[in-house]
Design a protein around this motif. Sequence first.
Motif, PDB file in Angstrom:
ATOM      1  N   ARG A 338       0.829  -1.207   0.000  1.00  0.00           N
ATOM      2  CA  ARG A 338       0.000   0.000   0.000  1.00  0.00           C
ATOM      3  C   ARG A 338       0.866   1.260   0.000  1.00  0.00           C
ATOM      4  O   ARG A 338       0.604   2.204  -0.761  1.00  0.00           O
ATOM      5  N   LEU A 339       1.886   1.293   0.852  1.00  0.00           N
ATOM      6  CA  LEU A 339       2.748   2.467   0.928  1.00  0.00           C
ATOM      7  C   LEU A 339       3.485   2.688  -0.387  1.00  0.00           C
ATOM      8  O   LEU A 339       3.621   3.823  -0.868  1.00  0.00           O
ATOM      9  N   SER A 340       3.945   1.609  -0.978  1.00  0.00           N
ATOM     10  CA  SER A 340       4.646   1.695  -2.257  1.00  0.00           C
ATOM     11  C   SER A 340       3.720   2.233  -3.349  1.00  0.00           C
ATOM     12  O   SER A 340       4.104   3.109  -4.133  1.00  0.00           O
ATOM     13  N   ASP A 341       2.487   1.711  -3.410  1.00  0.00           N
ATOM     14  CA  ASP A 341       1.536   2.168  -4.429  1.00  0.00           C
ATOM     15  C   ASP A 341       1.224   3.648  -4.265  1.00  0.00           C
ATOM     16  O   ASP A 341       1.112   4.395  -5.257  1.00  0.00           O
ATOM     17  N   GLU A 342       1.078   4.089  -3.025  1.00  0.00           N
ATOM     18  CA  GLU A 342       0.773   5.502  -2.772  1.00  0.00           C
ATOM     19  C   GLU A 342       1.930   6.399  -3.208  1.00  0.00           C
ATOM     20  O   GLU A 342       1.713   7.470  -3.799  1.00  0.00           O
ATOM     21  N   ALA A 343       3.157   5.993  -2.909  1.00  0.00           N
ATOM     22  CA  ALA A 343       4.313   6.794  -3.298  1.00  0.00           C
ATOM     23  C   ALA A 343       4.424   6.889  -4.811  1.00  0.00           C
ATOM     24  O   ALA A 343       4.697   7.962  -5.373  1.00  0.00           O
ATOM     25  N   LEU A 344       4.215   5.775  -5.486  1.00  0.00           N
ATOM     26  CA  LEU A 344       4.323   5.767  -6.944  1.00  0.00           C
ATOM     27  C   LEU A 344       3.298   6.701  -7.565  1.00  0.00           C
ATOM     28  O   LEU A 344       3.628   7.500  -8.471  1.00  0.00           O
ATOM     29  N   ALA A 345       2.066   6.645  -7.065  1.00  0.00           N
ATOM     30  CA  ALA A 345       1.011   7.500  -7.621  1.00  0.00           C
ATOM     31  C   ALA A 345       1.304   8.977  -7.386  1.00  0.00           C
ATOM     32  O   ALA A 345       1.041   9.825  -8.258  1.00  0.00           O
ATOM     33  N   ALA A 346       1.864   9.304  -6.217  1.00  0.00           N
ATOM     34  CA  ALA A 346       2.110  10.704  -5.890  1.00  0.00           C
ATOM     35  C   ALA A 346       3.295  11.287  -6.647  1.00  0.00           C
ATOM     36  O   ALA A 346       3.308  12.476  -6.992  1.00  0.00           O
ATOM     37  N   LEU A 347       4.306  10.485  -6.928  1.00  0.00           N
ATOM     38  CA  LEU A 347       5.521  10.979  -7.575  1.00  0.00           C
ATOM     39  C   LEU A 347       5.427  10.967  -9.100  1.00  0.00           C
ATOM     40  O   LEU A 347       6.121  11.733  -9.767  1.00  0.00           O
ATOM     41  N   LYS A 348       4.593  10.125  -9.641  1.00  0.00           N
ATOM     42  CA  LYS A 348       4.514   9.950 -11.084  1.00  0.00           C
ATOM     43  C   LYS A 348       4.133  11.242 -11.788  1.00  0.00           C
ATOM     44  O   LYS A 348       3.160  11.905 -11.416  1.00  0.00           O
ATOM     45  N   ASP A 349       4.954  11.598 -12.785  1.00  0.00           N
ATOM     46  CA  ASP A 349       4.716  12.767 -13.633  1.00  0.00           C
ATOM     47  C   ASP A 349       4.758  14.088 -12.866  1.00  0.00           C
ATOM     48  O   ASP A 349       4.333  15.120 -13.392  1.00  0.00           O
ATOM     49  N   VAL A 350       5.270  14.061 -11.628  1.00  0.00           N
ATOM     50  CA  VAL A 350       5.448  15.286 -10.854  1.00  0.00           C
ATOM     51  C   VAL A 350       6.932  15.510 -10.596  1.00  0.00           C
ATOM     52  O   VAL A 350       7.513  16.495 -11.046  1.00  0.00           O
ATOM     53  N   HIS A 351       7.543  14.584  -9.895  1.00  0.00           N
ATOM     54  CA  HIS A 351       8.968  14.675  -9.600  1.00  0.00           C
ATOM     55  C   HIS A 351       9.792  13.675 -10.402  1.00  0.00           C
ATOM     56  O   HIS A 351      11.019  13.749 -10.411  1.00  0.00           O
ATOM     57  N   PHE A 352       9.117  12.726 -11.048  1.00  0.00           N
ATOM     58  CA  PHE A 352       9.796  11.690 -11.833  1.00  0.00           C
ATOM     59  C   PHE A 352       8.973  11.327 -13.045  1.00  0.00           C
ATOM     60  O   PHE A 352       7.745  11.441 -13.039  1.00  0.00           O
ATOM     61  N   ASP A 353       9.655  10.854 -14.079  1.00  0.00           N
ATOM     62  CA  ASP A 353       8.987  10.253 -15.222  1.00  0.00           C
ATOM     63  C   ASP A 353       8.841   8.764 -14.917  1.00  0.00           C
ATOM     64  O   ASP A 353       9.842   8.043 -14.799  1.00  0.00           O
ATOM     65  N   ILE A 354       7.590   8.291 -14.785  1.00  0.00           N
ATOM     66  CA  ILE A 354       7.333   6.889 -14.446  1.00  0.00           C
ATOM     67  C   ILE A 354       6.292   6.341 -15.414  1.00  0.00           C
ATOM     68  O   ILE A 354       5.123   6.131 -15.062  1.00  0.00           O
ATOM     69  N   PRO A 355       6.675   6.117 -16.665  1.00  0.00           N
ATOM     70  CA  PRO A 355       5.707   5.603 -17.634  1.00  0.00           C
ATOM     71  C   PRO A 355       5.425   4.115 -17.403  1.00  0.00           C
ATOM     72  O   PRO A 355       6.193   3.406 -16.739  1.00  0.00           O
ATOM     73  N   ALA A 356       4.314   3.644 -17.951  1.00  0.00           N
ATOM     74  CA  ALA A 356       4.055   2.203 -17.980  1.00  0.00           C
ATOM     75  C   ALA A 356       5.114   1.568 -18.893  1.00  0.00           C
ATOM     76  O   ALA A 356       5.566   2.206 -19.853  1.00  0.00           O
ATOM     77  N   PRO A 357       5.556   0.355 -18.604  1.00  0.00           N
ATOM     78  CA  PRO A 357       5.077  -0.581 -17.577  1.00  0.00           C
ATOM     79  C   PRO A 357       5.870  -0.533 -16.266  1.00  0.00           C
ATOM     80  O   PRO A 357       5.677  -1.403 -15.417  1.00  0.00           O
ATOM     81  N   MET A 358       6.716   0.481 -16.078  1.00  0.00           N
ATOM     82  CA  MET A 358       7.513   0.514 -14.860  1.00  0.00           C
ATOM     83  C   MET A 358       6.741   1.102 -13.676  1.00  0.00           C
ATOM     84  O   MET A 358       7.284   1.281 -12.592  1.00  0.00           O
ATOM     85  N   ASP A 359       5.457   1.347 -13.879  1.00  0.00           N
ATOM     86  CA  ASP A 359       4.630   1.879 -12.795  1.00  0.00           C
ATOM     87  C   ASP A 359       3.966   0.767 -11.981  1.00  0.00           C
ATOM     88  O   ASP A 359       2.919   0.967 -11.365  1.00  0.00           O
ATOM     89  N   VAL A 360       4.601  -0.407 -11.978  1.00  0.00           N
ATOM     90  CA  VAL A 360       4.123  -1.541 -11.177  1.00  0.00           C
ATOM     91  C   VAL A 360       5.289  -2.066 -10.354  1.00  0.00           C
ATOM     92  O   VAL A 360       6.392  -2.276 -10.871  1.00  0.00           O
ATOM     93  N   LEU A 361       5.059  -2.246  -9.065  1.00  0.00           N
ATOM     94  CA  LEU A 361       6.068  -2.800  -8.160  1.00  0.00           C
ATOM     95  C   LEU A 361       5.374  -3.777  -7.216  1.00  0.00           C
ATOM     96  O   LEU A 361       4.375  -3.427  -6.572  1.00  0.00           O
ATOM     97  N   GLU A 362       5.879  -4.994  -7.148  1.00  0.00           N
ATOM     98  CA  GLU A 362       5.304  -6.012  -6.261  1.00  0.00           C
ATOM     99  C   GLU A 362       6.114  -6.118  -4.980  1.00  0.00           C
ATOM    100  O   GLU A 362       7.354  -6.148  -5.019  1.00  0.00           O
TER     101      GLU A 362
END
Length: 590
Positions: A338-362
């Motif tokens: 949950r914490l990882s998913d929240e961080a990814l959503a908040a940082l994506k396209d704001v402070h980092f470029d995080i395009p698919a498919p690297m926007d998934v972390l298990e």
Amino acid sequence: MSSSTPATPPEPATPEATQPESATPEPAAPEPARPGPRTSTAVDAFAEDYFERLLALAPEEATVLGRPGVETEYADYSPAGREEVAQLQRETLAQLAGMTPEDRIDAVTLHAMAERIGLDVALHESGRTELNNLASAPQTVRMVLELMPAQSEQDFVHIAGRLHNLPAALEGYWASLVNSAQAGQVPAQRQVHAVAEQCRSYALPEGALAGYALSGRQAQVSSATQEALAAGTHAAQQAYLRLAERLESELLPQAPAADAVGTEAYRLHSQFFTGTMLDLEETYRWGLEELARLVAAQEVVAHQISPGASVEEAKAILDADPARQLSGTAALQEWMQRLSDEALAALKDVHFDIPAPMDVLECMIAPTQDGGVYYTGPSDDFSRPGRMWWSVPEDDEHFTTWTETTTVYHEGVPGHHLQIATATLVKDRLNSWRRHGSFVSGFAEGWALYAEQLMAELGFLADPGDLMGMYDMQRMRAARVVFDIGVHCGFEAPPEWGGQTWTPEQGKEFLRAHLPISSAQLDFEFTRYLGWPGQAPSYKVGQRVFEELRAECEAAAREAGEPFDLRAFHTELLGLGMIGLDTLRFAMRP
């Protein structure tokens, strides 16, 4: 603890094994290439060819990348196999001198290849075979099994085949240990004991190897495949028991009691893990200063948690807070996902470029109980995503979120996952060696520590408890600079720690005072640092360089009267792949 994508580690070096001066040339760097796709060059083709030839000698790395065709195979860990790799590297180094860069990316590739391959050869020629409790063949030949697909009948056929081939890999490794011992290169007693104990734990009925047969039954594979899995598991377990017996009966009597490798050998280890030649005395003094700074920062946060509280009192308050407690590994896994998913959503396209498919972390619980946390990168096509693994010691059942929030950011987003997944994704700009063939701890772990500090800067650690946890982890890494350099190089301890030459026992008490981990984890980490010299300081050393580079880029922007673009800075850095710190400075210079 953290580590990046598992890989067979370099071999330790003797004082005579030094990197040739010609190994890191300074080619003239043309104008920087614009971001985006580029046409492949002759240098790229050369690097691709080298990477493919190297990969053919390392089937486990093909599995890490998700490449088919060698799913059951292992590298040749024997002296002959290691020499074959070294000969390829020598030939490649000789050819590098005739290469001419066509653009800035080429120039960085040549710089990086010369630096990395030159050190690989120097370390090989030391003649020593690595044996430690984290990153030597006994661990890596098992860990690759964790990355293999385990859904279809064919998947389990491949797992069974690799289990059957595991004994031969360990036999080759044992031959290398014997060969090194005959040359007078024997690991310390502490490492022999630790690895023998690990080997026995892998072979237990409930050990790390036992789950593959169970997984096959759960997947309802055929009886023939179930039998092959059971037979392969038994063969692998017996191979580990055989290695444990050999380590204790044949290698241990020859092993030295001393753990320290000495300054000259340590210098080369440190250079490999950082990609730069450190002034060890200056770095040791800086480590002490950084440690003092972080302790002072924790004291400020302690007063925020409870006015007048000491750091230890503040930690006790945090530990007693029910809202910060987790019970059991299932709760731990759910929380870090949950914490990882929240961080990814908040940082994506704001402070980092995080395009698919690297926007998934298990986020996963590891099958081992060694202690620590590590990250494994995605396959080259992202069919297997990046994964964060938590190896929970058997007796650890309760966890506090304030201590571990920063670890999730370190291993996942914006730490190791963004660094490694970005390098995997930019195949339209970088050749395969740049993306996958170069591993530098100082870059990977330095970035991850920079990422922790960045999350505090961006407000994700505004909670005083989470901020205390971040300072705890940073404090741990600073203490490791002091311990690792101090013990291995025989430097003088601070007056409050005896004021004489560091001993391992003295150093363990120092670590106990500064590392916020359980007794079981401390034992593991203590042994790790003594058996893997130069790696532990690379975290803080790398962070120091990333922060210096950012400060220089900010200053240059101010001087030019332009705003500093943090997102663009991160994109440029992560788009370089994993390179040594000297190469990083070369790549980032105007």
